[in-house]
Design an enzyme around this catalytic site. Structure first.
Site, PDB file in Angstrom:
ATOM      1  N   HIS A 173       0.452   0.354 -13.148  1.00  0.00           N
ATOM      2  CA  HIS A 173       1.222  -0.645 -13.479  1.00  0.00           C
ATOM      3  C   HIS A 173       2.719  -0.577 -13.495  1.00  0.00           C
ATOM      4  O   HIS A 173       3.241   0.428 -14.233  1.00  0.00           O
ATOM      5  CB  HIS A 173       0.733  -1.404 -14.688  1.00  0.00           C
ATOM      6  CG  HIS A 173       1.414  -2.676 -15.129  1.00  0.00           C
ATOM      7  ND1 HIS A 173       1.140  -4.004 -14.606  1.00  0.00           N
ATOM      8  CD2 HIS A 173       2.512  -2.895 -16.003  1.00  0.00           C
ATOM      9  CE1 HIS A 173       1.900  -4.895 -15.131  1.00  0.00           C
ATOM     10  NE2 HIS A 173       2.855  -4.183 -15.905  1.00  0.00           N
ATOM     11  N   MET A 230      -3.851  -6.991  -7.020  1.00  0.00           N
ATOM     12  CA  MET A 230      -3.409  -8.086  -7.897  1.00  0.00           C
ATOM     13  C   MET A 230      -4.535  -9.171  -8.209  1.00  0.00           C
ATOM     14  O   MET A 230      -4.232 -10.363  -7.922  1.00  0.00           O
ATOM     15  CB  MET A 230      -2.109  -8.871  -7.115  1.00  0.00           C
ATOM     16  CG  MET A 230      -0.978  -7.720  -6.834  1.00  0.00           C
ATOM     17  SD  MET A 230      -0.621  -6.732  -8.109  1.00  0.00           S
ATOM     18  CE  MET A 230       0.818  -7.835  -8.969  1.00  0.00           C
ATOM     19  N   ILE A 274      -7.066 -10.248 -11.296  1.00  0.00           N
ATOM     20  CA  ILE A 274      -7.543 -10.244 -12.679  1.00  0.00           C
ATOM     21  C   ILE A 274      -9.219 -10.184 -12.640  1.00  0.00           C
ATOM     22  O   ILE A 274      -9.749 -11.007 -11.820  1.00  0.00           O
ATOM     23  CB  ILE A 274      -7.373 -11.584 -13.462  1.00  0.00           C
ATOM     24  CG1 ILE A 274      -5.902 -11.605 -13.879  1.00  0.00           C
ATOM     25  CG2 ILE A 274      -8.010 -11.740 -14.950  1.00  0.00           C
ATOM     26  CD1 ILE A 274      -5.417 -12.980 -14.626  1.00  0.00           C
ATOM     27  N   LEU A 275      -9.648  -9.128 -13.034  1.00  0.00           N
ATOM     28  CA  LEU A 275     -11.238  -8.756 -12.809  1.00  0.00           C
ATOM     29  C   LEU A 275     -11.840  -9.466 -14.314  1.00  0.00           C
ATOM     30  O   LEU A 275     -11.325  -9.267 -15.422  1.00  0.00           O
ATOM     31  CB  LEU A 275     -11.264  -7.238 -12.837  1.00  0.00           C
ATOM     32  CG  LEU A 275     -10.571  -6.885 -11.673  1.00  0.00           C
ATOM     33  CD1 LEU A 275     -10.492  -5.216 -11.571  1.00  0.00           C
ATOM     34  CD2 LEU A 275     -11.254  -7.136 -10.305  1.00  0.00           C
ATOM     35  N   ASP A 316      -4.000  -5.416 -17.911  1.00  0.00           N
ATOM     36  CA  ASP A 316      -2.827  -4.356 -18.256  1.00  0.00           C
ATOM     37  C   ASP A 316      -2.992  -3.650 -19.690  1.00  0.00           C
ATOM     38  O   ASP A 316      -1.878  -3.315 -20.110  1.00  0.00           O
ATOM     39  CB  ASP A 316      -1.492  -4.839 -17.996  1.00  0.00           C
ATOM     40  CG  ASP A 316      -1.336  -5.411 -16.680  1.00  0.00           C
ATOM     41  OD1 ASP A 316      -2.242  -4.715 -15.456  1.00  0.00           O
ATOM     42  OD2 ASP A 316      -0.841  -6.309 -16.241  1.00  0.00           O
ATOM     43  N   THR A 347      -9.751  -1.737 -18.612  1.00  0.00           N
ATOM     44  CA  THR A 347     -10.614  -2.590 -19.582  1.00  0.00           C
ATOM     45  C   THR A 347     -10.386  -3.822 -19.213  1.00  0.00           C
ATOM     46  O   THR A 347      -9.641  -4.340 -18.510  1.00  0.00           O
ATOM     47  CB  THR A 347     -10.320  -1.882 -21.039  1.00  0.00           C
ATOM     48  OG1 THR A 347      -8.964  -2.512 -21.259  1.00  0.00           O
ATOM     49  CG2 THR A 347     -10.310  -0.499 -21.232  1.00  0.00           C
ATOM     50  N   GLY A 364       0.616  -1.324   0.018  1.00  0.00           N
ATOM     51  CA  GLY A 364       0.078  -0.073   0.104  1.00  0.00           C
ATOM     52  C   GLY A 364       0.652   1.120   0.090  1.00  0.00           C
ATOM     53  O   GLY A 364       0.277   2.347   0.388  1.00  0.00           O
ATOM     54  N   SER A 365       1.872   1.234  -0.448  1.00  0.00           N
ATOM     55  CA  SER A 365       2.652   2.548  -0.474  1.00  0.00           C
ATOM     56  C   SER A 365       2.183   3.483  -1.577  1.00  0.00           C
ATOM     57  O   SER A 365       2.249   4.707  -1.493  1.00  0.00           O
ATOM     58  CB  SER A 365       4.268   2.208  -0.927  1.00  0.00           C
ATOM     59  OG  SER A 365       4.352   1.750  -2.303  1.00  0.00           O
TER      60      SER A 365
HETATM   61  C1  GAR Z   1       3.107  -1.154  -7.409  1.00  0.00           C
HETATM   62  O1  GAR Z   1       4.525  -1.219  -7.950  1.00  0.00           O
HETATM   63  C2  GAR Z   1       2.238  -1.411  -8.589  1.00  0.00           C
HETATM   64  O2  GAR Z   1       2.588  -0.548  -9.598  1.00  0.00           O
HETATM   65  C3  GAR Z   1       2.167  -2.944  -8.607  1.00  0.00           C
HETATM   66  O3  GAR Z   1       2.021  -3.519  -7.479  1.00  0.00           O
HETATM   67  C4  GAR Z   1       3.011  -2.367  -6.594  1.00  0.00           C
HETATM   68  C5  GAR Z   1       2.193  -2.422  -5.554  1.00  0.00           C
HETATM   69  O4  GAR Z   1       2.939  -1.598  -4.436  1.00  0.00           O
HETATM   70  N1  GAR Z   1       1.039  -3.369  -9.443  1.00  0.00           N
HETATM   71  C6  GAR Z   1       0.745  -4.120 -10.193  1.00  0.00           C
HETATM   72  O5  GAR Z   1       1.748  -4.824 -10.422  1.00  0.00           O
HETATM   73  C7  GAR Z   1      -0.638  -4.149 -10.959  1.00  0.00           C
HETATM   74  N2  GAR Z   1      -0.434  -5.228 -12.137  1.00  0.00           N
HETATM   75  P1  GAR Z   1       2.188  -0.865  -3.179  1.00  0.00           P
HETATM   76  O6  GAR Z   1       1.280  -1.937  -2.644  1.00  0.00           O
HETATM   77  O7  GAR Z   1       3.393  -0.718  -2.239  1.00  0.00           O
HETATM   78  O8  GAR Z   1       1.562   0.359  -3.668  1.00  0.00           O
END
Ligand code: GAR
Length: 201
Positions: A106, A87, A89-90, A142, A138, A11-12
């Site tokens: 992404h 993370m 797939i919808l 990705d 969509t 969740g950063s």
């Molecule tokens: C981030 O790097 C985001 O871009 C990626 O997951 C990480 C989550 O980090 N998302 C994907 O790969 C989606 N396909 P966070 O929880 O620290 O925000």
């Protein structure tokens, strides 16, 4: 503008959205995670944002999970749905329902490196640059229209970890900026492309 944020992990990105919420004119009504261990849930609670856990393992099918997720989201009547490290797939039903209202970040310069392990794959491919993209969601994984990207140089001694760290710094700036365009009503999804201030992106 009312928004709901979906997460699965640290969740950063959520934190950067929380920290910028007033500047970007976003009221985060709820944070929803499909993973009960997601540290992002604690970040939300620290900021007094309601949290929900909806574990996909509890549902017999992807469609059932998405229907329940959708019901939960709709309780908050959000105008924007933000996927911040969600993370999952919808289903097409789900993405179509929220078409033009759902943004994802992404960690790659899309259309390169859709899917997982993007940092290692960029290194393995001998890329000189890597980065992050924000796009409308969509039904194509990705693959929705790209709104904005931020890139970093790949350094000779980079590991997937060091590269991910630099890309995340960019993500934390890029995502709030794009969300603000949306809350200001400047960003729309028109057929198969995104527009900003009426200009095709
Ligand atoms: C981030 O790097 C985001 O871009 C990626 O997951 C990480 C989550 O980090 N998302 C994907 O790969 C989606 N396909 P966070 O929880 O620290 O925000």
């Amino acid at each position: 503008m009312k928004g709901v944020v979906l997460i699965s992990g640290s969740g950063s990105n959520l934190q950067s959205i929380i920290d910028n919420a007033s500047v970007i004119e976003l009221n985060i009504e709820a944070v929803i995670s499909n993973n009960s261990n997601a540290y992002g849930l604690q970040r939300a609670q620290k900021s007094n944002i309601p949290t929900h856990i909806i574990e996909h393992q509890s549902f017999a099918s992807r469609a059932q999970f998405d229907q329940n997720l959708s019901q939960l989201i709709d309780q908050y009547t959000p105008e924007i749905i933000i996927l911040a490290g969600f993370m999952r797939i919808l289903t097409a039903e789900f993405t179509q329902k929220y078409a033009g209202k759902m943004l994802n970040i992404h960690p790659s310069l899309l259309p390169k490196f859709q899917g997982l392990n993007t940092h290692q794959r960029a290194l393995d491919a001998g890329e000189k640059h890597h980065g992050a993209s924000v796009h409308f969601v969509t039904s194509e994984l990705d693959g929705g229209p790209i709104i904005a990207q931020s890139s970093v140089d790949i350094l000779a001694n980079d590991s997937a970890k060091s590269l991910a760290k630099r890309v995340l710094i960019e993500e934390h700036k890029l995502f709030p900026k794009v969300i603000h365009w949306y809350t200001q009503g400047r960003l729309t999804l028109n057929h198969h492309h995104a527009t900003l201030d009426g200009q095709k992106l």
